[in-house]
Design an enzyme around this catalytic site. Structure first.
Site, mmCIF file in Angstrom:
data_model
loop_
_atom_site.group_PDB
_atom_site.id
_atom_site.type_symbol
_atom_site.label_atom_id
_atom_site.label_comp_id
_atom_site.label_asym_id
_atom_site.label_seq_id
_atom_site.Cartn_x
_atom_site.Cartn_y
_atom_site.Cartn_z
ATOM 1 N N VAL A 63 5.280 -16.073 13.377
ATOM 2 C CA VAL A 63 3.881 -16.512 13.371
ATOM 3 C C VAL A 63 3.687 -17.880 12.698
ATOM 4 O O VAL A 63 2.650 -18.511 12.871
ATOM 5 C CB VAL A 63 2.949 -15.478 12.701
ATOM 6 C CG1 VAL A 63 2.920 -14.173 13.472
ATOM 7 C CG2 VAL A 63 3.336 -15.243 11.235
ATOM 8 N N ASN A 89 -1.424 -9.152 11.049
ATOM 9 C CA ASN A 89 -0.847 -8.216 10.069
ATOM 10 C C ASN A 89 0.452 -8.735 9.447
ATOM 11 O O ASN A 89 0.780 -8.346 8.326
ATOM 12 C CB ASN A 89 -0.619 -6.866 10.774
ATOM 13 C CG ASN A 89 0.246 -5.937 9.964
ATOM 14 O OD1 ASN A 89 -0.212 -5.277 9.037
ATOM 15 N ND2 ASN A 89 1.546 -5.889 10.291
ATOM 16 N N SER A 150 -5.907 -8.989 4.735
ATOM 17 C CA SER A 150 -5.874 -9.703 3.459
ATOM 18 C C SER A 150 -5.214 -8.768 2.459
ATOM 19 O O SER A 150 -4.273 -8.040 2.804
ATOM 20 C CB SER A 150 -7.300 -10.098 3.061
ATOM 21 O OG SER A 150 -7.335 -10.705 1.801
ATOM 22 N N TYR A 163 1.059 -15.523 -2.853
ATOM 23 C CA TYR A 163 0.474 -14.447 -2.038
ATOM 24 C C TYR A 163 -1.043 -14.357 -2.251
ATOM 25 O O TYR A 163 -1.814 -14.212 -1.299
ATOM 26 C CB TYR A 163 1.172 -13.143 -2.420
ATOM 27 C CG TYR A 163 0.840 -11.925 -1.582
ATOM 28 C CD1 TYR A 163 1.402 -11.757 -0.314
ATOM 29 C CD2 TYR A 163 0.012 -10.923 -2.080
ATOM 30 C CE1 TYR A 163 1.128 -10.613 0.434
ATOM 31 C CE2 TYR A 163 -0.257 -9.780 -1.341
ATOM 32 C CZ TYR A 163 0.304 -9.624 -0.094
ATOM 33 O OH TYR A 163 0.035 -8.490 0.642
ATOM 34 N N ALA A 165 -3.063 -16.711 -3.150
ATOM 35 C CA ALA A 165 -3.701 -17.874 -2.510
ATOM 36 C C ALA A 165 -3.823 -17.651 -1.010
ATOM 37 O O ALA A 165 -4.874 -17.911 -0.408
ATOM 38 C CB ALA A 165 -2.886 -19.143 -2.794
HETATM 39 N N1 LIG Z 1 1.911 -2.602 1.591
HETATM 40 C C1 LIG Z 1 0.909 -2.981 0.802
HETATM 41 O O1 LIG Z 1 0.725 -2.473 -0.305
HETATM 42 C C2 LIG Z 1 -0.037 -4.043 1.253
HETATM 43 C C3 LIG Z 1 -1.217 -4.221 0.498
HETATM 44 C C4 LIG Z 1 -2.128 -5.186 0.892
HETATM 45 C C5 LIG Z 1 -1.876 -5.947 2.002
HETATM 46 N N2 LIG Z 1 -0.723 -5.777 2.721
HETATM 47 C C6 LIG Z 1 -0.503 -6.617 3.880
HETATM 48 O O2 LIG Z 1 -0.356 -5.797 5.027
HETATM 49 C C7 LIG Z 1 0.449 -6.474 5.989
HETATM 50 C C8 LIG Z 1 1.593 -5.555 6.409
HETATM 51 O O3 LIG Z 1 2.359 -5.267 5.265
HETATM 52 P P1 LIG Z 1 3.467 -4.114 5.196
HETATM 53 O O4 LIG Z 1 3.314 -3.490 3.873
HETATM 54 O O5 LIG Z 1 3.439 -3.298 6.425
HETATM 55 O O6 LIG Z 1 4.778 -5.048 5.145
HETATM 56 P P2 LIG Z 1 6.245 -4.841 5.760
HETATM 57 O O7 LIG Z 1 7.115 -5.801 5.032
HETATM 58 O O8 LIG Z 1 6.599 -3.401 5.748
HETATM 59 O O9 LIG Z 1 6.064 -5.313 7.287
HETATM 60 C C9 LIG Z 1 5.738 -6.646 7.596
HETATM 61 C C10 LIG Z 1 6.202 -6.967 8.999
HETATM 62 O O10 LIG Z 1 5.898 -8.360 9.229
HETATM 63 C C11 LIG Z 1 7.015 -8.948 9.873
HETATM 64 N N3 LIG Z 1 7.086 -10.391 9.631
HETATM 65 C C12 LIG Z 1 7.480 -11.021 8.499
HETATM 66 N N4 LIG Z 1 7.472 -12.339 8.675
HETATM 67 C C13 LIG Z 1 7.071 -12.567 9.960
HETATM 68 C C14 LIG Z 1 6.875 -13.726 10.730
HETATM 69 N N5 LIG Z 1 7.113 -14.957 10.236
HETATM 70 N N6 LIG Z 1 6.455 -13.593 12.013
HETATM 71 C C15 LIG Z 1 6.226 -12.352 12.520
HETATM 72 N N7 LIG Z 1 6.409 -11.217 11.848
HETATM 73 C C16 LIG Z 1 6.812 -11.321 10.572
HETATM 74 C C17 LIG Z 1 8.221 -8.229 9.280
HETATM 75 O O11 LIG Z 1 9.379 -8.378 10.101
HETATM 76 C C18 LIG Z 1 7.724 -6.784 9.190
HETATM 77 O O12 LIG Z 1 7.978 -6.072 10.378
HETATM 78 C C19 LIG Z 1 0.918 -7.766 5.297
HETATM 79 O O13 LIG Z 1 0.070 -8.825 5.684
HETATM 80 C C20 LIG Z 1 0.744 -7.455 3.828
HETATM 81 O O14 LIG Z 1 0.585 -8.611 3.071
HETATM 82 C C21 LIG Z 1 0.196 -4.827 2.368
#
Ligand SMILES: NC(=O)c1ccc[n+]([C@@H]2O[C@H](COP(=O)([O-])OP(=O)(O)OC[C@H]3O[C@@H](n4cnc5c(N)ncnc54)[C@H](O)[C@@H]3O)[C@@H](O)[C@H]2O)c1
Length: 253
Positions: A63, A89, A150, A163, A165
């Site tokens: 992305v 996401n 977010s 993160y 920011a």
């Molecule tokens: N898990 C939490 O506690 C939490 C809390 C708040 C927000 N979030 C946000 O939710 C979203 C999903 O998080 P998650 O916990 O499922 O994380 P995760 O690490 O389990 O999954 C993230 C996915 O994004 C993909 N990814 C990474 N870089 C990429 C890129 N450059 N292009 C395309 N895909 C890419 C990874 O390969 C992975 O499949 C994220 O934006 C994260 O910041 C997560």
């Protein structure tokens, strides 16, 4: 927006929240464009969505890469003949203190590399995907929804200069897009999850997780299904626009 039959792009669909969101939308009859850098993870998400009876395709996509995002979103609109919603996401963390010091001496600093990596995926990636999705939605003339993930950390979290920011940036871009894109029938909203049981959080030390659980009024982390449920809400509620939905068990950083 009724989810059944709508074409939804999910970035970061290869695991974690992206995969659970894909399954949740597959169960509701969405057509899914699954994007990630993780091809193995994508193949498994595709299998799960198809097992739920959904039409789905996978797209290898970084992305943060402008040319790739431009090319893939055009391909998605061509392949499906539609593009109704984007779930921004994909996200990464590279945690560390701004400066780590002991006895008046700085031992370590957050590297520019770690800053750029997180801003590149979590902020630039959301900007690029939304820009290209909006172009396709406007061309197709059928409106749409931009839902971006977010985080509770957007308030500013210890060890997360980069993160926090990026996630605060998502919140303000969402307000901007809600104002700019409404005239094209496109809504924009964000979801700010608290700590959620995904592989991203599984990397954290168990002690740190225990400390977090103790601070959450509900006493536990979120289940990915609970965050996916809020994605469904954002897609379905046609009056939800320009706001950040907080789903954090009552924890405020
Ligand atoms: N898990 C939490 O506690 C939490 C809390 C708040 C927000 N979030 C946000 O939710 C979203 C999903 O998080 P998650 O916990 O499922 O994380 P995760 O690490 O389990 O999954 C993230 C996915 O994004 C993909 N990814 C990474 N870089 C990429 C890129 N450059 N292009 C395309 N895909 C890419 C990874 O390969 C992975 O499949 C994220 O934006 C994260 O910041 C997560």
């Amino acid at each position: 927006m009724e989810i059944k039959g709508r074409t939804v792009v999910i970035t970061g669909a290869g695991r974690g929240l992206g995969r659970t969101t894909a399954q949740t939308l597959a169960d509701r009859g969405a057509r899914l464009a699954l994007a990630d850098v993780n091809d193995e993870g994508l193949a498994e998400t595709l299998r799960l969505c198809e097992a739920a009876g959904a039409e789905a395709r996978v797209y290898h996509l970084d992305v943060s890469d402008e040319a790739a995002v431009e090319e893939r979103f055009a391909a998605i609109a061509r392949d499906f003949g539609a593009l109704d919603a984007l779930i921004n996401n994909a996200g990464i963390t590279r945690d560390g203190l701004l400066v780590k010091a002991r006895e008046g001496r700085v031992e370590k600093k957050m590297s520019l590399e770690d800053w750029n990596a997180v801003i590149g995926v979590d902020l630039r990636g959301v900007f690029l995907c939304t820009r290209e999705a909006a172009e396709q939605m406007i061309g197709l003339g059928s409106g749409g929804v931009i839902a971006s993930i977010s985080s509770i950390s957007r308030a500013g979290n210890f060890g997360q200069t980069n993160y926090s920011a990026a996630k605060a940036g998502i919140a303000s871009m969402t307000v901007t897009w809600a104002k700019e894109l409404a005239r094209h029938g496109i809504r924009a909203a964000a979801i700010a999850p608290g700590f959620t049981e995904t592989p991203m959080v599984a990397q954290m030390p168990e002690k740190a997780l225990d400390r977090i659980r103790a601070q959450v009024p509900l006493g536990r982390l979120a289940r990915p299904e609970e965050i996916a449920h809020s994605v469904v809400y954002v897609l379905e509620n046609d009056y939800f626009n320009g706001r950040v939905l907080e789903v954090d068990g009552g924890l405020r950083l």
